[in-house]
Design a protein around this motif. Structure first.
Motif, PDB file in Angstrom:
ATOM      1  N   GLN A   1       0.842  -1.190   0.000  1.00  7.06           N
ATOM      2  CA  GLN A   1       0.000   0.000   0.000  1.00  7.06           C
ATOM      3  C   GLN A   1       0.883   1.247   0.000  1.00  7.06           C
ATOM      4  N   VAL A   2       0.564   2.178  -0.870  1.00  6.87           N
ATOM      5  CA  VAL A   2       1.368   3.393  -0.991  1.00  6.87           C
ATOM      6  C   VAL A   2       1.153   4.265   0.226  1.00  6.87           C
ATOM      7  N   GLN A   3       2.249   4.813   0.745  1.00 10.96           N
ATOM      8  CA  GLN A   3       2.175   5.729   1.877  1.00 10.96           C
ATOM      9  C   GLN A   3       2.922   7.010   1.548  1.00 10.96           C
ATOM     10  N   LEU A   4       2.470   8.095   2.140  1.00 10.31           N
ATOM     11  CA  LEU A   4       3.199   9.353   2.075  1.00 10.31           C
ATOM     12  C   LEU A   4       4.103   9.416   3.284  1.00 10.31           C
ATOM     13  N   VAL A   5       5.397   9.582   3.054  1.00  8.49           N
ATOM     14  CA  VAL A   5       6.373   9.579   4.131  1.00  8.49           C
ATOM     15  C   VAL A   5       6.851  11.004   4.371  1.00  8.49           C
ATOM     16  N   GLN A   6       6.658  11.475   5.572  1.00  3.93           N
ATOM     17  CA  GLN A   6       7.021  12.830   5.936  1.00  3.93           C
ATOM     18  C   GLN A   6       8.342  12.846   6.705  1.00  3.93           C
ATOM     19  N   SER A   7       9.038  13.976   6.612  1.00  4.00           N
ATOM     20  CA  SER A   7      10.237  14.206   7.405  1.00  4.00           C
ATOM     21  C   SER A   7      10.318  15.688   7.725  1.00  4.00           C
ATOM     22  N   GLY A   8      11.130  16.014   8.712  1.00  7.20           N
ATOM     23  CA  GLY A   8      11.255  17.387   9.138  1.00  7.20           C
ATOM     24  C   GLY A   8      10.432  17.620  10.395  1.00  7.20           C
ATOM     25  N   GLY A   9      10.249  18.862  10.721  1.00  6.27           N
ATOM     26  CA  GLY A   9       9.508  19.205  11.921  1.00  6.27           C
ATOM     27  C   GLY A   9      10.394  19.221  13.142  1.00  6.27           C
ATOM     28  N   GLY A  10       9.775  19.369  14.322  1.00  7.13           N
ATOM     29  CA  GLY A  10      10.523  19.388  15.562  1.00  7.13           C
ATOM     30  C   GLY A  10      10.198  20.605  16.397  1.00  7.13           C
ATOM     31  N   LEU A  11      11.142  20.979  17.243  1.00  8.33           N
ATOM     32  CA  LEU A  11      10.967  22.088  18.175  1.00  8.33           C
ATOM     33  C   LEU A  11      11.836  23.257  17.746  1.00  8.33           C
ATOM     34  N   VAL A  12      11.263  24.440  17.721  1.00  6.78           N
ATOM     35  CA  VAL A  12      11.981  25.640  17.326  1.00  6.78           C
ATOM     36  C   VAL A  12      11.465  26.820  18.138  1.00  6.78           C
ATOM     37  N   GLN A  13      12.308  27.808  18.329  1.00  9.03           N
ATOM     38  CA  GLN A  13      11.863  29.017  19.019  1.00  9.03           C
ATOM     39  C   GLN A  13      11.089  29.916  18.066  1.00  9.03           C
ATOM     40  N   ALA A  14      10.256  30.755  18.615  1.00 12.52           N
ATOM     41  CA  ALA A  14       9.505  31.714  17.814  1.00 12.52           C
ATOM     42  C   ALA A  14      10.467  32.548  16.981  1.00 12.52           C
TER      43      ALA A  14
ATOM     44  N   LEU B   1      11.622  26.063   9.938  1.00 13.19           N
ATOM     45  CA  LEU B   1      11.650  24.625   9.776  1.00 13.19           C
ATOM     46  C   LEU B   1      11.235  24.290   8.349  1.00 13.19           C
ATOM     47  N   ARG B   2      11.655  23.108   7.896  1.00 14.86           N
ATOM     48  CA  ARG B   2      11.272  22.638   6.565  1.00 14.86           C
ATOM     49  C   ARG B   2      10.698  21.239   6.673  1.00 14.86           C
ATOM     50  N   LEU B   3       9.531  21.067   6.086  1.00 15.99           N
ATOM     51  CA  LEU B   3       8.888  19.757   6.036  1.00 15.99           C
ATOM     52  C   LEU B   3       9.005  19.179   4.628  1.00 15.99           C
ATOM     53  N   SER B   4       9.192  17.885   4.561  1.00  7.68           N
ATOM     54  CA  SER B   4       9.269  17.187   3.274  1.00  7.68           C
ATOM     55  C   SER B   4       8.296  16.014   3.275  1.00  7.68           C
ATOM     56  N   CYS B   5       7.845  15.665   2.087  1.00  7.76           N
ATOM     57  CA  CYS B   5       6.895  14.551   1.955  1.00  7.76           C
ATOM     58  C   CYS B   5       7.062  13.921   0.583  1.00  7.76           C
ATOM     59  N   ALA B   6       7.143  12.608   0.554  1.00  7.36           N
ATOM     60  CA  ALA B   6       7.233  11.890  -0.716  1.00  7.36           C
ATOM     61  C   ALA B   6       6.581  10.525  -0.540  1.00  7.36           C
ATOM     62  N   PRO B   7       6.017   9.972  -1.602  1.00  3.68           N
ATOM     63  CA  PRO B   7       5.357   8.672  -1.477  1.00  3.68           C
ATOM     64  C   PRO B   7       6.361   7.524  -1.469  1.00  3.68           C
ATOM     65  N   SER B   8       5.935   6.403  -0.876  1.00  2.00           N
ATOM     66  CA  SER B   8       6.778   5.215  -0.856  1.00  2.00           C
ATOM     67  C   SER B   8       6.883   4.591  -2.247  1.00  2.00           C
ATOM     68  N   GLU B   9       5.865   4.850  -3.086  1.00  2.00           N
ATOM     69  CA  GLU B   9       5.884   4.435  -4.485  1.00  2.00           C
ATOM     70  C   GLU B   9       5.312   5.586  -5.313  1.00  2.00           C
ATOM     71  N   TYR B  10       5.662   5.614  -6.588  1.00  2.00           N
ATOM     72  CA  TYR B  10       5.174   6.696  -7.447  1.00  2.00           C
ATOM     73  C   TYR B  10       3.646   6.613  -7.568  1.00  2.00           C
TER      74      TYR B  10
ATOM     75  N   ARG C   1     -10.020   8.079  -7.301  1.00  2.00           N
ATOM     76  CA  ARG C   1      -9.160   7.578  -6.236  1.00  2.00           C
ATOM     77  C   ARG C   1      -9.227   8.475  -5.007  1.00  2.00           C
ATOM     78  N   PRO C   2      -9.091   7.880  -3.840  1.00  2.00           N
ATOM     79  CA  PRO C   2      -9.130   8.679  -2.610  1.00  2.00           C
ATOM     80  C   PRO C   2      -7.817   9.406  -2.377  1.00  2.00           C
ATOM     81  N   ASP C   3      -7.849  10.369  -1.479  1.00  2.00           N
ATOM     82  CA  ASP C   3      -6.642  11.104  -1.117  1.00  2.00           C
ATOM     83  C   ASP C   3      -5.673  10.212  -0.356  1.00  2.00           C
ATOM     84  N   TYR C   4      -4.393  10.575  -0.428  1.00  2.00           N
ATOM     85  CA  TYR C   4      -3.359   9.958   0.382  1.00  2.00           C
ATOM     86  C   TYR C   4      -2.953  10.951   1.469  1.00  2.00           C
ATOM     87  N   TRP C   5      -2.631  10.414   2.652  1.00  5.07           N
ATOM     88  CA  TRP C   5      -2.211  11.262   3.772  1.00  5.07           C
ATOM     89  C   TRP C   5      -0.910  10.736   4.368  1.00  5.07           C
TER      90      TRP C   5
END
Length: 117
Positions: A1-14, A18-27, A103-107
């Protein structure tokens, strides 16, 4: 099953970034729009930004001028550059891919962003 894999995020001061990235496990074929949503504790999930295949972007008023969404069509990837972060940006951020019907959305799995004051 295809998944969207996220990276980035975390804790930061005001005021930080930050930079978030997202890519699927398969095209994934025929993605129309990709985007980012967020859900703060006790709140409903809300749109942050979206970008179409043609590059048209849409932002929530609360992030305009601070966040930038970009997309790599070849990789099905989407990114969110977040600058001048505020404590009210604290939330779990979710990546979304909207393919052509029926097709339904991927999250993505969600990633925590915490901005301290």
């Amino acid at each position: 099953q295809v998944q969207l894999v996220q990276s980035g995020g975390g804790l930061v001061q005001a005021g930080g970034s930050l930079r978030l990235s997202c890519a699927p496990s398969e095209y994934i074929k025929s993605i129309v729009t990709m985007g980012w949503y967020r859900q703060a504790l006790g709140n409903e999930r809300e749109l942050v930004a979206t970008i179409t295949t043609g590059g048209t972007t849409n932002y929530a008023d609360s992030v305009k001028g601070r966040f930038t969404i970009t997309r790599d069509i070849a990789k099905n990837a989407v990114y969110l550059q977040m600058n001048s972060l505020k404590p009210e940006d604290t939330a779990v951020y979710y990546c979304n891919a909207h393919p052509s019907p029926p097709r339904p959305d991927y999250w993505g799995q969600g990633t925590q962003v915490t901005v301290s004051s």
